[in-house]
Scaffold this motif. Structure first.
Motif, PDB file in Angstrom:
ATOM      1  N   GLY A 195       0.662  -0.968  -0.014  1.00 48.31           N
ATOM      2  CA  GLY A 195       0.079   0.036  -0.048  1.00 48.31           C
ATOM      3  C   GLY A 195       0.911   1.345  -0.119  1.00 48.31           C
ATOM      4  N   TRP A 196       2.134   1.105   0.527  1.00 46.36           N
ATOM      5  CA  TRP A 196       3.064   2.427   0.518  1.00 46.36           C
ATOM      6  C   TRP A 196       3.049   2.992  -0.979  1.00 46.36           C
ATOM      7  CZ3 TRP A 196       2.260   2.340   5.033  1.00 46.36           C
ATOM      8  CH2 TRP A 196       2.501   1.754   6.105  1.00 46.36           C
ATOM      9  N   ALA A 253       3.301  -2.079  13.939  1.00 44.76           N
ATOM     10  CA  ALA A 253       4.457  -1.529  14.501  1.00 44.76           C
ATOM     11  C   ALA A 253       4.418  -0.162  14.542  1.00 44.76           C
ATOM     12  CB  ALA A 253       5.617  -2.196  13.805  1.00 44.76           C
ATOM     13  N   PRO A 254       4.938   0.650  15.632  1.00 42.30           N
ATOM     14  CA  PRO A 254       5.047   2.139  15.610  1.00 42.30           C
ATOM     15  C   PRO A 254       5.866   2.612  14.290  1.00 42.30           C
ATOM     16  CG  PRO A 254       5.476   1.258  17.780  1.00 42.30           C
ATOM     17  CD  PRO A 254       5.475   0.005  17.068  1.00 42.30           C
ATOM     18  N   ALA A 255       6.709   2.015  14.000  1.00 43.70           N
ATOM     19  CA  ALA A 255       7.432   2.361  12.829  1.00 43.70           C
ATOM     20  C   ALA A 255       6.616   2.510  11.336  1.00 43.70           C
ATOM     21  CB  ALA A 255       8.654   1.631  12.370  1.00 43.70           C
ATOM     22  N   ASP A 256       5.584   1.407  11.220  1.00 45.26           N
ATOM     23  CA  ASP A 256       4.960   1.099  10.317  1.00 45.26           C
ATOM     24  C   ASP A 256       4.025   2.496  10.211  1.00 45.26           C
ATOM     25  OD1 ASP A 256       5.843  -1.182   9.298  1.00 45.26           O
ATOM     26  OD2 ASP A 256       4.603  -2.203  10.441  1.00 45.26           O
ATOM     27  N   ILE A 257       3.299   2.702  11.402  1.00 48.03           N
ATOM     28  CA  ILE A 257       2.245   3.721  11.530  1.00 48.03           C
ATOM     29  C   ILE A 257       2.945   5.141  11.287  1.00 48.03           C
ATOM     30  CG2 ILE A 257       0.830   5.093  13.108  1.00 48.03           C
ATOM     31  CD1 ILE A 257       0.527   2.444  14.791  1.00 48.03           C
ATOM     32  N   VAL A 258       4.042   5.118  11.733  1.00 48.31           N
ATOM     33  CA  VAL A 258       4.892   6.428  11.248  1.00 48.31           C
ATOM     34  C   VAL A 258       5.025   6.582   9.775  1.00 48.31           C
ATOM     35  CG1 VAL A 258       6.892   7.784  11.551  1.00 48.31           C
ATOM     36  CG2 VAL A 258       5.951   6.789  13.455  1.00 48.31           C
ATOM     37  N   ALA A 259       5.466   5.613   9.232  1.00 43.91           N
ATOM     38  CA  ALA A 259       5.713   5.492   7.903  1.00 43.91           C
ATOM     39  C   ALA A 259       4.457   5.936   6.814  1.00 43.91           C
ATOM     40  CB  ALA A 259       6.286   4.003   7.589  1.00 43.91           C
ATOM     41  N   GLY A 260       3.506   5.167   7.306  1.00 41.01           N
ATOM     42  CA  GLY A 260       2.232   5.302   6.601  1.00 41.01           C
ATOM     43  C   GLY A 260       1.691   6.978   6.718  1.00 41.01           C
TER      44      GLY A 260
END
Length: 236
Positions: A66-67, A90-97
């Motif tokens: 989806g990115w 994961a927090p990193a995924d949320i930040v990335a999205g």
């Protein structure tokens, strides 16, 4: 009917049929027009054809993630709302999205009523009663995003959809050189290793149509990419 009164269209991008079904049924019950895609490539096609108001987007898709879908469609439409709906919590995924331009991020498993509430909330922030109509200009070249028309020196230029999208991306980046790889990603959604000559071919099509009406506009930076001639440049 303006964008604030017509029913909002939501494009659900999800490869799990049971999730797609429950989201589609619930969103339609709440008055949304719903489109569904099980792959990223199909999502890009539907988004370009139907111009939905909001993308409800899974991150893990059969043909990518989806990115990538978010990047491609955000490059074409800055008014498209994006809500990620994914098991990647994961927090990193949320930040990335959110860093990619997502307006919200919902993790699975989810409560469908919460999804509807979040969709309503995002649309209240992003929909406009009167959408801004943007006209891109570069010298005597004019591209009207509201009517999908192009004019040079006052004369209409008939372009195919691909030629239009290519020219639009060059005009959006008129102050810099755009690489072939970037054009393939944003205009065609191709991997540059797969399609090596399509950019050159369409650049030649554009030059043929634009250069009939004035000095050459598209310049090649060998080994780098393409751009638009700086307005102060002299043409010999």
């Amino acid at each position: 009917m303006d964008s604030s009164t017509r029913p909002a269209t939501v494009l659900v991008v999800e490869d799990e049929p049971s999730i797609t079904d429950i989201l589609g049924i619930t969103l339609r019950f709440h008055g949304f027009t719903v489109l569904c895609a099980a792959t990223g490539s199909r999502a890009v096609e539907l988004a370009r054809e139907h111009r939905p108001d909001l993308l409800l987007l899974d991150v893990m898709l059969p043909d990518g993630n989806g990115w990538q879908v978010c990047r491609r469609l955000r490059a074409e439409r800055d008014d498209l709302a994006v809500v990620f709906l994914t098991a990647r919590d994961a927090p990193a995924d949320i930040v990335a999205g959110l860093g990619l331009g997502g307006d919200d991020y919902i993790t699975k498993p989810f409560n469908v009523d919460e999804v509807v509430a979040r969709v309503h909330s995002v649309l209240r922030r992003t929909r406009r009663a009167a959408p801004v109509q943007r006209v891109l200009r570069h010298g005597d070249l004019e591209l009207d995003e509201a009517t999908y028309t192009v004019r040079r020196a006052g004369h209409p230029v008939e372009l195919t959809p691909t030629e239009y999208n290519l020219l639009r991306h060059l005009m959006l980046n008129s102050e810099r050189v755009v690489t072939k790889e970037q054009l393939l990603q944003h205009v065609w959604s191709f991997d540059f290793e797969v399609e090596s000559t399509v950019v050159e071919t369409y650049i030649s099509y554009l030059r043929r149509k634009l250069d009939r009406l004035g000095p050459p506009l598209i310049v090649t930076r060998r080994g780098v990419g393409y751009g638009l001639r700086a307005l102060e440049d002299d043409v010999c």
